[in-house]
Scaffold this motif. Sequence first.
Motif, mmCIF file in Angstrom:
data_model
loop_
_atom_site.group_PDB
_atom_site.id
_atom_site.type_symbol
_atom_site.label_atom_id
_atom_site.label_comp_id
_atom_site.label_asym_id
_atom_site.label_seq_id
_atom_site.Cartn_x
_atom_site.Cartn_y
_atom_site.Cartn_z
ATOM 1 N N LYS A 308 0.831 -1.193 0.000
ATOM 2 C CA LYS A 308 0.000 0.000 0.000
ATOM 3 C C LYS A 308 0.869 1.249 0.000
ATOM 4 N N ASN A 309 1.907 1.253 0.820
ATOM 5 C CA ASN A 309 2.843 2.358 0.901
ATOM 6 C C ASN A 309 4.197 1.905 0.379
ATOM 7 N N CYS A 310 4.923 2.806 -0.236
ATOM 8 C CA CYS A 310 6.220 2.459 -0.821
ATOM 9 C C CYS A 310 7.208 2.084 0.280
ATOM 10 N N PRO A 311 7.783 0.882 0.239
ATOM 11 C CA PRO A 311 8.758 0.479 1.257
ATOM 12 C C PRO A 311 10.003 1.363 1.211
ATOM 13 N N THR A 312 10.649 1.492 2.334
ATOM 14 C CA THR A 312 11.872 2.282 2.413
ATOM 15 C C THR A 312 13.083 1.365 2.492
ATOM 16 N N GLU A 313 14.069 1.651 1.718
ATOM 17 C CA GLU A 313 15.367 0.968 1.688
ATOM 18 C C GLU A 313 15.292 -0.442 1.096
ATOM 19 N N ILE A 314 14.560 -1.371 1.731
ATOM 20 C CA ILE A 314 14.512 -2.750 1.232
ATOM 21 C C ILE A 314 13.073 -3.258 1.174
ATOM 22 N N CYS A 315 12.852 -4.281 0.338
ATOM 23 C CA CYS A 315 11.533 -4.919 0.238
ATOM 24 C C CYS A 315 11.324 -5.802 1.471
ATOM 25 N N PRO A 316 10.227 -5.655 2.192
ATOM 26 C CA PRO A 316 9.981 -6.474 3.384
ATOM 27 C C PRO A 316 9.866 -7.970 3.084
#
Length: 323
Positions: A308-316
């Motif tokens: 829904k929201n753009c992940p930060t740094e790495i893909c979860p």
Amino acid sequence: MSKSILKISDERSLLVIVLDVSPVVWNVRDWIRGKKGGSKGPATLEECCKSIQAFAGAFCGLQRDCSVMIIGVAGNEAGVLFPRKKALQGFFLEGKIDLRLLQEHFATGVAELVSKNGAAVETACMAAGVSHALCMINRYLVANNSGISALRNESVLFMKEDEGISGRRQMRKAGTWSPRILVVQASDDRSNDYNAFMNCAFGAIKHNIVIDGCFIPSGNKNFGSKNSSFLEQACDRTGGVYLAPSGRAQVGAALTEILFSIFLAPLGARTCLNLPAINKVDFKARCFETGETIDKAYVCNQCLSIFKNCPTEICPTCGADII
């Protein structure tokens, strides 16, 4: 009519049951059952296991050459309940079912799996259970086809001349198998397992393996979902049957009757039966992080997970760097 009867009789059914035995999920159902009263549901783990045992026994009684395996899923672990590990190789080669051993091994396997996963894990890795079921089907068919994968649908036209009549007989024998998977799920879907679950469904489609689904809702809006969209999509894509019995339909022998009347018949006989149809399937995308239904999403270009929201740094999900 005679041709359809002949086709059904020639099929040898191979069934793998994937059963959700997660302790936390079933403990919640025990609590709801006691609060509502014994006759209003939902089903308990003991009742569900008895229904599965009765269903497996009835399935073995339909045909002499049929075979059944049971896989249990609890929390983050999936394991084979029947046959047990020591008897696995002999089972692949012979495929004979001893109902007494089936009941003993099944009860022992459930107890071991539940005892290992007593931690507070509210969901089950159903995708791992279905993936395990596909692997077991392939191993069984390979063992029964002289080491050659029976999932390969090669035409007789490509058979070498020196293989002769024996090779053709072997191919006809391998083609009579009718594998399917029955998933009995009580836990909510894991949003992170969507890709894995759908990959299992695509693999099943490729090899003509039908996935049936029976979801056991808790009957309480505050505890658990009424439906499994992942399982429903897999059943719809593979041509299987999906059902989510609720309330009194889970209590006592009612769940056993549902398994018998809906999921017991061979695949070739289903066209002659009035089975529940999957009319409306929820194909809406869900955020892999929050589980929310979304219309617009950010997609990871490595694992195709959606957020829904753009992940930060790495893909979860896969850990890929976000550029």
